[in-house]
Design an enzyme around this catalytic site. Structure first.
Site, PDB file in Angstrom:
ATOM      1  N   ALA A  43       1.068  -1.112   0.098  1.00 38.93           N
ATOM      2  CA  ALA A  43      -0.086  -0.211   0.219  1.00 38.93           C
ATOM      3  C   ALA A  43       0.873   0.844  -0.025  1.00 38.93           C
ATOM      4  O   ALA A  43       2.280   1.227   0.026  1.00 38.93           O
ATOM      5  CB  ALA A  43      -0.594   0.039   0.977  1.00 38.93           C
ATOM      6  N   GLN A  80       3.796  -2.171   3.195  1.00 36.20           N
ATOM      7  CA  GLN A  80       3.655  -3.270   2.834  1.00 36.20           C
ATOM      8  C   GLN A  80       4.085  -4.116   3.715  1.00 36.20           C
ATOM      9  O   GLN A  80       4.646  -3.996   5.051  1.00 36.20           O
ATOM     10  CB  GLN A  80       4.935  -3.511   1.308  1.00 36.20           C
ATOM     11  CG  GLN A  80       6.079  -3.624   2.169  1.00 36.20           C
ATOM     12  CD  GLN A  80       7.198  -3.417   0.486  1.00 36.20           C
ATOM     13  OE1 GLN A  80       6.469  -3.161  -0.533  1.00 36.20           O
ATOM     14  NE2 GLN A  80       8.315  -5.012   0.342  1.00 36.20           N
ATOM     15  N   VAL A  81       3.478  -5.483   3.450  1.00 36.66           N
ATOM     16  CA  VAL A  81       3.156  -6.745   4.373  1.00 36.66           C
ATOM     17  C   VAL A  81       3.777  -7.264   3.952  1.00 36.66           C
ATOM     18  O   VAL A  81       3.565  -8.297   2.379  1.00 36.66           O
ATOM     19  CB  VAL A  81       2.262  -7.394   4.868  1.00 36.66           C
ATOM     20  CG1 VAL A  81       1.652  -8.038   5.489  1.00 36.66           C
ATOM     21  CG2 VAL A  81       1.475  -5.509   5.675  1.00 36.66           C
ATOM     22  N   ASP A 130     -11.401   3.177   9.433  1.00 34.51           N
ATOM     23  CA  ASP A 130     -10.792   2.438   8.266  1.00 34.51           C
ATOM     24  C   ASP A 130     -11.427   1.452   7.550  1.00 34.51           C
ATOM     25  O   ASP A 130     -10.705   0.300   7.052  1.00 34.51           O
ATOM     26  CB  ASP A 130      -9.524   2.691   7.705  1.00 34.51           C
ATOM     27  CG  ASP A 130      -8.920   2.577   6.263  1.00 34.51           C
ATOM     28  OD1 ASP A 130      -9.850   2.629   6.033  1.00 34.51           O
ATOM     29  OD2 ASP A 130      -7.889   2.831   6.337  1.00 34.51           O
TER      30      ASP A 130
END
Length: 547
Positions: free
Chosen positions: A130, A134-135, A284
């Site tokens: 994103a 990031q993951v 969100d």
């Protein structure tokens, strides 16, 4: 130099998508109108796409900061025309991942050890990416599967630069648009700045996740993954890896025989629980951040992700919102109008009857229809337009709440179009108001303040003596003045003004005596003592207000 270069890029994008057309039909100062007419690209370049689509494409081209700002603006129906706001809801945060080796270096620098020492496995290929982070997936040495969230390198500088330019644009809008001051665009940018910079510190997100997990501990309607604090830093966060079906995957939910009606109702329940019970809500809640557990689909449980943006309300805002909602449910539009005036959301001199009529015209069509036939977004839009006529100032602290509520509506439409949002929420709010305003609320509030009362016990006799002495002295002076001018009105007036202090202190002493003066714990104080204390506090508060 970089700021100037970025400004030139923004001007180029504005020209490319002819965003100056957005100002057509808006009353502007004469100098602003002339400036618009002098823009060179107005005579050499045209863009025939709809204005909302042009704005969306421009924001996507300008990058993640503008994308996130556009997503927030999509909930501000008071700032934008309906077609533009609807188009902004389509904004996608599509950012290519950064190098896995760079992510590994950030993790090692932040946590002070090699990834081999920290994890038994670490996948350098990102699972998701994103704008801000990031993951990556990993496994702890204890065998637990986790995800590692890593902040994007250099993003802080980019955000500072772009937020600074947003402030410039906000001041410009506020200066040249007649509605600019009422809509408070500078405060909107300030709220956005706080939100996005909070996202850059993953310790804050981890704290939000932990708080939300405590709030829903052992809950069967919402699960929050566990944060591993020993592996968490400003730039890195390690969290339990979850498995579920994305809430947007309707086909996958159907295949596991999910109870869609109950799932939709629980989404509404989660929202109102967070807002009114906890005053701490996930702000969100778009479909990418919500999953549904594989376990027991007939009694479905949500799984929440991404806790970078949360919202909270003051007790005053909570109370006004709950009373407004309940008044809506009861179609008591006069109460709605009066609450808006009492809260200061509209000017004090607003005509209540006119405001009531305007609100009724917007809200009356909503009731007794399933969600698929109405749009809460349309109701909000109508209310914003009504508020605009009555000079209502936008409340920036409610922006996140509006956004979250619209997300809930979209989620409900997708899962169970026949869901009645109003009937689902009404019982919850009524129960909340009873707990807050009834005997249970009074008892809970008094118990919360019991330590402060007990702490003041040693001072109570002297305070009571001083108050009675002062009252006697004032009474004597007032009587002397009354004798001098042949009247005793001033003496009576002084007594009326100052009796609450003496009465309040006296009741506190009685309360403490009836409670045994110094109980070992506040919980041992009997109920009638708490009620006497409540009367005393009211009397003392009345005196404070008069002074």
């Amino acid at each position: 130099m970089l700021t100037l270069l970025r400004l030139l890029i923004i001007i180029r994008v504005i020209a490319k998508y002819r965003l100056d057309d957005l100002f057509n039909g808006i009353p502007l100062p004469w100098y602003a109108s002339i400036l618009l007419k002098l823009l060179p690209w107005r005579y050499i370049h045209q863009n025939d796409l709809p204005r909302g689509e042009r704005l969306r494409l421009a924001m996507e081209e300008l990058g993640p900061v503008f994308v996130k700002f556009g997503q927030m603006l999509s909930t501000r129906q008071d700032l934008l025309p309906e077609d533009v706001a609807a188009e902004l809801t389509k904004l996608q945060d599509q950012v290519p991942p950064f190098c896995g080796q760079e992510a590994t270096e950030i993790v090692e620098r932040a946590l002070g050890e090699s990834v081999g020492s920290l994890f038994s496995t670490f996948d350098s290929t990102p699972l998701a990416s994103a704008s801000v982070a990031q993951v990556h997936t990993a496994t702890l040495h204890c065998g637990k599967n986790v995800v590692v969230k890593v902040i994007r390198p250099g993003i802080n500088k980019v955000i500072k630069q772009d937020v600074g330019l947003l402030y410039v644009l906000a001041h410009l809008v506020q200066g040249v648009w007649s509605d600019g001051r009422r809509l408070r665009p500078v405060e909107v940018v300030a709220e956005y700045e706080k939100t996005i910079f909070d996202e850059l510190d993953l310790r804050k997100e981890a704290g939000n996740a932990s708080q939300l997990k405590r709030n829903f501990d052992a809950s069967k309607i919402l699960y929050v993954p566990e944060v591993h604090w020993n592996y968490t830093h400003r730039d890195v966060m390690v969290m339990e890896r979850i498995h579920g079906v994305p809430v947007s995957d309707i086909r996958g939910l159907e295949q596991q025989n999910t109870n869609f009606k109950l799932l939709a109702e629980r989404g509404v329940e989660i929202f109102f629980t967070q807002v009114f019970r906890d005053s701490f809500f996930h702000a969100d809640m778009h479909p990418g951040n919500i999953y549904v557990s594989h376990d027991n689909p007939s009694d479905p449980q949500y799984i929440a992700l991404d806790f970078g943006i949360v919202g909270s309300l003051t007790p005053e805002d909570q109370s006004y919102l709950a009373r407004n909602f309940l008044a809506f449910f009861k179609r008591d539009y006069k109460q709605v109008a009066q609450l808006h005036i009492d809260s200061g959301w509209v000017p004090r001199d607003t005509n209540v009857n006119d405001f009531e009529t305007a609100i009724r015209s917007v809200c009356e069509p909503v009731f007794e229809k399933p969600l698929k036939e109405i749009s809460f977004g349309q109701v909000l839009l109508g209310l914003f337009q009504t508020a605009r006529r009555f000079n209502m100032e936008v409340q920036p602290q409610l922006v996140l709440l509006q956004k979250t509520l619209l997300n809930i509506e979209g989620l409900g439409r997708q899962l169970y179009p026949d869901l009645d949002l109003w009937q689902t929420a009404k019982p919850f709010l009524e129960d909340w108001m009873k707990q807050r305003m009834g005997v249970r609320g009074l008892y809970r509030g008094l118990k919360d303040h019991a330590p402060e009362i007990v702490e003041q016990l040693p001072h109570m006799p002297q305070l009571l003596h001083d108050a009675l002495t002062q009252l006697k002295h004032l009474d004597q002076l007032s009587n002397a003045e009354g004798v001098g001018n042949g009247s005793s009105k001033s003496g009576k007036s002084a007594w009326r003004v100052h009796w609450p202090r003496a009465g309040g202190l006296a009741l506190l002493v009685v309360t403490l005596c009836s409670a045994g003066l110094l109980p070992e714990s506040a919980g041992q104080i009997p109920m009638y003592s708490w009620l006497l204390a409540a009367v005393a506090v009211v009397l003392l508060s009345t005196e404070r207000k008069r002074l």
